[in-house]
Every structure is written in C-alpha cells, then in structure tokens.
Design a protein around this motif. Structure first.
Motif, PDB file in Angstrom:
ATOM      1  N   MET A 170       0.832  -1.268  -0.261  1.00  0.00           N
ATOM      2  CA  MET A 170      -0.336  -0.217   0.321  1.00  0.00           C
ATOM      3  C   MET A 170       0.943   1.173   0.094  1.00  0.00           C
ATOM      4  O   MET A 170       0.704   2.058  -0.457  1.00  0.00           O
TER       5      MET A 170
ATOM      6  N   SER B 126       2.140   2.004  -3.769  1.00  0.00           N
ATOM      7  CA  SER B 126       1.070   1.827  -4.691  1.00  0.00           C
ATOM      8  C   SER B 126       0.747   3.427  -4.723  1.00  0.00           C
ATOM      9  O   SER B 126       0.185   4.390  -5.391  1.00  0.00           O
TER      10      SER B 126
ATOM     11  N   ARG C 228      -4.782   0.732  -4.937  1.00  0.00           N
ATOM     12  CA  ARG C 228      -4.811   0.144  -3.331  1.00  0.00           C
ATOM     13  C   ARG C 228      -5.702  -0.695  -3.420  1.00  0.00           C
ATOM     14  O   ARG C 228      -6.120  -1.563  -1.984  1.00  0.00           O
TER      15      ARG C 228
ATOM     16  N   GLU D  44      -6.005  -3.787  -1.204  1.00  0.00           N
ATOM     17  CA  GLU D  44      -7.236  -4.647  -1.304  1.00  0.00           C
ATOM     18  C   GLU D  44      -8.070  -5.541  -0.787  1.00  0.00           C
ATOM     19  O   GLU D  44      -7.756  -6.703  -0.062  1.00  0.00           O
TER      20      GLU D  44
ATOM     21  N   PHE E  13      -8.746  -1.280   6.841  1.00  0.00           N
ATOM     22  CA  PHE E  13      -8.244  -1.747   6.138  1.00  0.00           C
ATOM     23  C   PHE E  13     -10.161  -2.956   6.479  1.00  0.00           C
ATOM     24  O   PHE E  13      -9.377  -3.533   7.273  1.00  0.00           O
TER      25      PHE E  13
END
Length: 817
Positions: free
Chosen positions: A191, A194, A201, A205, A236
């Motif tokens: 992440m 990115s 992202r 995820e 997340f």
C-alpha cells in the motif's frame, strides 16, 4: 527309599578334580580321565533268599557285583522268645510268662512301626495351607505390581502425549500468527508503494483479503509528533467477512480506538494479543504490533478470526488445549462460552505456573478448585506474551487401570477359592500312590527287588508321581540286570540312565588309524625276542597308543576300540542328538535355529578330529625320536631292546551313524556302526596309495571348507575369528564313485599353520617341553604342501596314474576322468 551313597565305577569318564570327580567333559581341554578303582563298597542291602535262616546281602563293588552273607544271623527279640517257648513247653508257668513277654515285645514293635508309619502332618493339609498362602501372596503381589507398573507407565505415556500435543498445538498457533503478521506487513508495504493510485490500492486491498480470509481488518496508526495534524489513520476491512457477520466498519474502528492502551504499548515496541470475541460476539482476536519507522511512532492492529486456529484446540476425548495471553485471558478455547466471554483463567495453577515461570515450556500435575487432579503442560510463544496450555484429567487417564485392578481382585478371590478345592482333591490323589511307593521302597531297602507290590503301582499317570512310579518299577529291572553284567566303564551310566540300551542315530566324526607295515614289525619282534616278543610288542604298542589316545582325549574324542595296532575313535557320540527338526517346515524359525545349532556341533566335532590328527603327527614324530634314542641306549645289551620307527595312516569321515550298545546278552560294548564308519576305515586304508598320513573324506571337507579351509567357495578368505584353526588340505587327484553319493575326492591334510603345539600339550602337562626337531610336523614351521609333508615324513611320491583305489580293501570304484 533311602538313597545309597554314590560311588564312582572303574572306567567311568570324569574330569579330574580334587577329591570330587565329575562326569562332565572338561570345557577348555575336552579331556577325559579314567577313575581309579574305589575300594569303598556300598553298604550292604539285605536280599531275600529262599534258604532257611539265611539272609543274602548285595554289595556293589568297584570290581564286580557280588553277594555276601553276614557273619552272624541276628534274630529279632520276639523270635528268641518264640524259640524259647518251643524248646521249653514243660513248664506252664514259664510258658505263660514267656507268652506275656512275647506279646509285650510284639506290641512294642507294632507300636513303633505304627508310629514310624503314622502320618503326623498330612500332605493334603500342608498342600492346602502352603499353596493357598503362596497363591494369595503370588497373585496379590503380581496384581499389585502389575497395577502399579501399568499406572506408572500409563501416567508416563499420558504426560508424554500431553506434552507432545501441547508442543504441536503451540507450534501451529505460532506459525499461524507469524504468517498473519508477515502478510499484514507485506500488505502495508504494498500500500505504501502504490502511492496515491486509488485504483491500485483498492485492487491490492481486495486481493489481500481474498487470499487471507482469517484477517478481518487492518488498522494502521502513524504519528510523526504529538500534534493531531501529524496523526494518520487507516482502516482496511474484509468486505466479505463484514457482510457474512453483519458488521460495520465503524464498529471495527470503534473497537480499535477503544483499545488505545494496547496501541500505545504497540507504539512502544510491545506485542499485544487481545480477545475481541466479547466485543464482536464472534471468535476473533485483536493483535497490536509495532511498525518499524525512522521517525515518529507507528503501530498496526488487525483482527484475526479464531475459527481457523481454533481447529487445533478442538475438544478431544482426553486432552484439552487453550490459548491465553499474558493476563490469563482466554484467546482460543474449545469451549465457545469461555472464549466468547473472555474468561479469566489467571487463577488456574497451570496458568500461574506459565506466567511465573522463566522457562518457555514445562509440565506439572495440579489440582483444580473441585479437587480433580490434572496433568498440565504449557509453552510460551515467541511472539507476544502469551502461551498455549494443554491439560488432561488424571482420573480419565487411569480409569482403565482402575477397572482392571478391581476386576483382577475379583478374579483373584475366585481363583483362590477354586484352587483350594482343587488342591484338596489333588492332595488325595497324591497320598494314595505315595503310600504304595513307600511300601515298595521299604521292600527294596530290605532287598526284595521282585516284590509283588511293584504290580500295584499305576504307571499311566503323566505327572511326577507317575514318573516316580515308573522309575521305581524300572529300578527292579535295573537291579536284576546289574547282577548279569560284568563291570565295564559304562555300567554307572547304564544304571543312572545316562546311557540306555537303545541305538541312536547321531551325526559324528569317525577316526581310524593304522601302523604301516605292522606285520613286518611284529615278525621282527618275534625273530629278535622269541618268547619275549609278546611283552615287547605290547610295551611298544602301549607307548605308541598312549600318545595317540592323549590327543584324542584332549580334543573331546572317545576311543571306541583297539584292534591290534589300529585305533578307532569318534567325536560326538556322547552328545544327545535329536533330528526332530528335520521333519519341520524348512521356513520354521525353530528348525532354522536347531539346524544351525546342530551344524555348529558337527562342525566342532570335525574340527576337533582334524586337530587331533595334526597333534598325533607331532606326537608320532616325537615317539620316533624317542624310539631311536631308546634303541641307541640298549644297542650293546644282549637281546637289545628297541622300538621301531613307524608311520601311520589316519582317516576321517563325518556322517550319520548308529551309536549304542552292541553284542551278546552276556557281553556288550558301546560302539558306532554304519556306512559313515566304513567310509572312515576306507579313507584310512587309502593313505598308503595316496602317499599321505591323514586323509579326510569329501563330507568332512564340505563341513569345514567354508570356515577353515581356503577354497573358491569362501574366495580363499578365512574370517579373523577362524584363522587360528585354519586347515591346509590338498585334493587327491583321483576321482572315485561312492555308492549313493556319486564321484568324490579324498583330501590330504597338510597342516594347521596356526596350531600351537606347546599350548595344546602343556594345557594339562606342566612338564611338557616342546621338541624343536619335531616342530616341523605341524604349526607355523610345518609343511605347506603335500610334497613338503612327504619329504618330512619320508613318504615316497605316489604315481597317481598307477594308483588303484578300486582295491578290495577300499571297496571304492574309481571313476574314469
């Protein structure tokens, strides 16, 4: 029956000992020594005889079995009184007094006999008491010992199993947590790399939570300084998990912010694991761990589903495992109620032991608040201050042992009750035959070997009483037989049943030897000494044979007979051979073991026989040297004494022969007969045409070749433990047919190169001195080929093209090559 003192008979083979002879073969030397006649005869035993007023006594003499009569007849007191009354019947007064006196003595004698025969302690009562006591003691002891041993073994196995389960469960838990932490760390790195690409992202995820279904949500916290502007937070979540359990992102965020204290510890470098199940009402753990950073403080917290890891903690029949943190709070447990309620087990002894122990693992027995005993094992994880605990209830583990012990006690009581009844009836079955045996033994002690009481003995019993009855009845036959036998060296063995009169098949090694040209030697004695020739020949033969027999005895052989100048001996005739294994299945373990043991005996006999022959070669060479010195010493005397220089031939064969007593009813001898014996004699007779002094047959060669003779079958290699008994032989280049065996060869024995002459002869003769001139006969200085041997012994080289082994004396048909 009162046991007579045992005496040694003349001719009996025993081991020389100090005042205590033995009939066993000396284990190291293998020698036999004849017992000198013992002049102490066995105490006389009275025998019944038909002649009036006479009693014949039987005496076992070392020279013969003879009958002796007592010097004086000693009547009983009652007989004296009866005789007195018969002689003086005129006086009534004296007669009445005598009758009273007679009755008095008769009653006294009868009372003494009754007292002697009276059973004061019945065997039935003794058997019931003694055997019952021993049975209770034995069964009780065994039951206790078995129960205790099984309890200890079961407990030990339970502890090992509990510790193994704990270790396995802890390793699985630790691996899962480490894998989850690695996955979360990798996710954060992806992440971060990115950048601001929202699409990338989102893709990262989605892929992460699809592949890591145990991870429910990740909460990332970053703070560069104490100001709120520098604080960065990110959450997340797994959309699939939230939908499946009807959770909202705000609920997860609220929990993460609620556990601010754990986050602060994580920012300080600590690793915290909490039970989030009470908050979410589903099996889930919260893990807070620090994130490496060059500036500021960061940590990550993530929710981890306990469903997958809980499989390792599934409740079993015996062992139970659970996962607790450093506060003793349950993280994972097979009991969902305790796990969802976040049960506090910090007061449990095993949890206290884990939290207080400096060791990473351990195991202790403990008792819970209800008094139940447990065995508990723990192991701390390297990640976080938490650990896995596995417990097992002792009563559950030992339940089977307890049931077995109770059942054994019941069985013991039943067995003892039945045993006492059986013993009682069994005692009665012993007392009656023992009473008959006692009567028979008393008659035998009186010398009545043919009493009719023998016929009352029951011989069909299969127990010890039956054996005793049969042995007692056989004693009558033995005692009657001895009176018809002359005293021989095996008489004692016959009486004691060490040797029976039945022939037996045995695998033995047979030896024959003969003096070459003995007829000419005998004629020479007759011409030189005339009437004295017989004594001179016997003296010469005794000297020669004593040397040869010494070699036979030292190697454990038995002299069978002397036939003029010939000697016959055998090895293995006294061994109890049984060939039952030959009828067993070839793959039977019992057959294999017995066959190997039998082969070892046969091989040992053959090796001993060849060792004997090699030693005889030295003894013969020493004899010839001594004979020359003897002749030289008396050469100037009238009718000068002399001993001839001689050569002998020895033949050996190994095979199955009939061994036993043979002869007439009046005279018998213990000997061996059969084709194997005849073949040994033929081997001896073949020495002259073959130019050898020791010949062995193909059968003897085949027995020894793999272990002691360098040949192509063993690749000319002898194992180190057999090297001291190495045998050098050469094949006689004449092939002949043997009935039933086909074509065979004789083998001439050249030498045993490692034979220690001094050790062999000095083993029982401390005065033995090795003659250096005779060392060339055998051993390290001995011959290496038959050619060398013939040169040493003065034997001419034979022309095998002219050798005829088909001579009548050999009875062997020569095969055309």
């Amino acid at each position: 029956m009162n046991a007579e003192p045992k005496s040694l008979e003349y001719g009996e083979f025993i081991l020389p000992q100090k005042n205590k002879p033995s009939q066993k073969l000396e284990p190291v030397q293998g020698s036999f020594v004849r017992v000198k006649p013992n002049n102490n005869a066995v105490s006389p035993i009275p025998l019944k005889k038909e002649t009036k007023d006479e009693t014949v006594y039987f005496s076992s003499s070392v020279q013969d079995f003879i009958f002796e009569e007592p010097e004086e007849y000693i009547p009983r007191r009652s007989d004296e009184i009866a005789k007195f009354l018969a002689e003086d019947k005129k006086s009534l007064k004296i007669e009445k007094a005598a009758i009273k006196l007679l009755k008095k003595y008769e009653e006294r004698e009868q009372l003494e006999e009754e007292r002697a025969d009276k059973i004061r302690r019945p065997i039935g009562v003794k058997l019931v008491v003694i055997i019952s006591f021993l049975l209770v003691l034995a069964v009780g002891t065994v039951t206790y010992a078995v129960s205790r041993s099984m309890t200890e073994d079961t407990r030990s196995n339970a502890e090992e199993n509990n510790l193994a389960i704990n270790s396995r469960t802890a390793s699985d838990t630790e691996n899962r947590i480490n894998t989850a932490i690695s996955s979360v760390t990798m996710f954060l790195d992806l992440m971060a790399n990115s950048g601001d690409n929202e699409s990338a992202r989102r893709t990262i995820e989605t892929l992460f939570f699809d592949r890591n279904k145990e991870i429910v949500a990740i909460y990332y916290f970053s703070s560069e300084d104490s100001s709120e502007e520098s604080v960065s937070k990110a959450l997340f979540t797994s959309d699939y998990f939230l939908a499946a359990h009807e959770l909202e992102r705000e609920t997860i965020l609220a929990y993460m912010e609620q556990e601010n204290e754990s986050g602060e510890k994580a920012k300080g470098g600590s690793f915290e694991i909490l039970n989030a199940s009470p908050f979410f009402n589903i099996p889930v753990m919260a893990l807070f761990c620090p994130v490496a950073s060059t500036s500021g403080k960061r940590f990550v917290g993530f929710l981890y589903s306990s469903s997958g890891i809980g499989e390792s903690y599934a409740a079993g029949n015996v062992n139970q495992s659970f996962f607790v943190n450093n506060d003793g709070i349950v993280l994972v447990h097979s009991d969902l109620e305790k796990m969802n309620g976040g049960a506090d087990l910090s007061d449990s002894p095993i949890v206290k032991e884990m939290l207080e122990s400096n060791s990473s693992n351990g195991q202790i027995p403990f008792t819970d608040e209800t008094g139940a005993e447990y065995i508990g094992a723990f192991r701390k994880l390297e990640v976080g201050t938490c650990g896995v605990i596995t417990v097992v209830k002792t009563s559950v583990v030992l339940e089977g042992i307890r049931r077995i012990t109770i059942r054994n006690l019941y069985i013991m009581c039943v067995v003892i009750a039945i045993a006492m009844m059986i013993i009682y009836f069994f005692a009665k079955s012993l007392s009656n035959p023992l009473r008959h045996l006692t009567a028979v033994v008393n008659e035998v002690n009186k010398g009545n070997f043919n009493t009719e009481l023998f016929d009352e003995l029951k011989l069909k019993r299969k127990d010890e009483i039956g054996v005793l009855e049969r042995s007692t009845k056989n004693e009558r036959e033995i005692l009657n037989m001895v009176s018809r036998l002359t005293n021989k060296g095996v008489t004692k063995a016959v009486i004691t049943k060490q040797i029976d009169f039945e022939p037996h098949l045995k695998d033995i090694t047979i030896f024959f030897s003969d003096i070459r040209g003995f007829t000419a030697i005998s004629d020479g004695f007759k011409k030189r000494f005339g009437e004295r020739s017989a004594a001179e020949i016997i003296g010469f033969l005794n000297d020669y044979m004593s040397r040869m027999v010494a070699c036979i005895n030292k190697t454990g052989g038995i002299v069978d007979k002397f036939e003029g100048d010939a000697i016959m001996a055998a090895w293995g005739v006294l061994r109890n051979d049984s060939f039952e294994w030959e009828s067993m299945n070839k793959n039977s373990v019992t057959r294999i073991l017995k066959e190997e043991a039998h082969s070892a005996y046969v091989k040992s006999d053959a090796l001993s026989a060849i060792t004997c022959c090699v030693a005889m070669r030295y003894s013969l060479m020493k004899y010839n040297k001594d004979a020359e010195a003897f002749t030289e010493k008396f050469k100037n005397d009238p009718l000068a004494k002399y001993k001839p220089h001689i050569q002998i031939g020895a033949g050996l064969n190994s095979g199955r022969a009939t061994v036993g007593f043979m002869g007439s009813f009046d005279k018998m001898e213990f000997t061996s007969i059969g084709d194997a014996v005849n073949f040994a004699s033929r081997a001896e007779a073949s020495n002259k045409p073959c130019g050898t002094d020791i010949l062995i047959t193909q059968d003897t060669y085949d027995i020894l070749k793999y272990d002691y003779i360098r040949c192509k079958e063993n690749k000319f290699i002898i194992k180190p433990h057999n090297i001291l008994n190495e045998i050098v032989v050469e094949q006689i280049p004449v092939e002949f047919d043997v009935k039933g065996k086909g074509k065979q060869h004789f083998y001439g024995v050249v030498n045993m190169p490692n034979f220690d002459i001094e050790q062999f002869f000095a083993s029982d003769d401390s005065k033995f001195v090795l003659d250096s001139d005779c060392e060339i006969a055998c051993g390290p200085r001995g011959p290496k080929t038959l050619k060398e041997l013939r040169k040493i012994l003065g034997i001419a080289e034979p022309d095998f093209g002219q050798v005829n082994l088909d001579a009548e004396e050999n009875k062997i048909k020569v095969a055309v090559p």
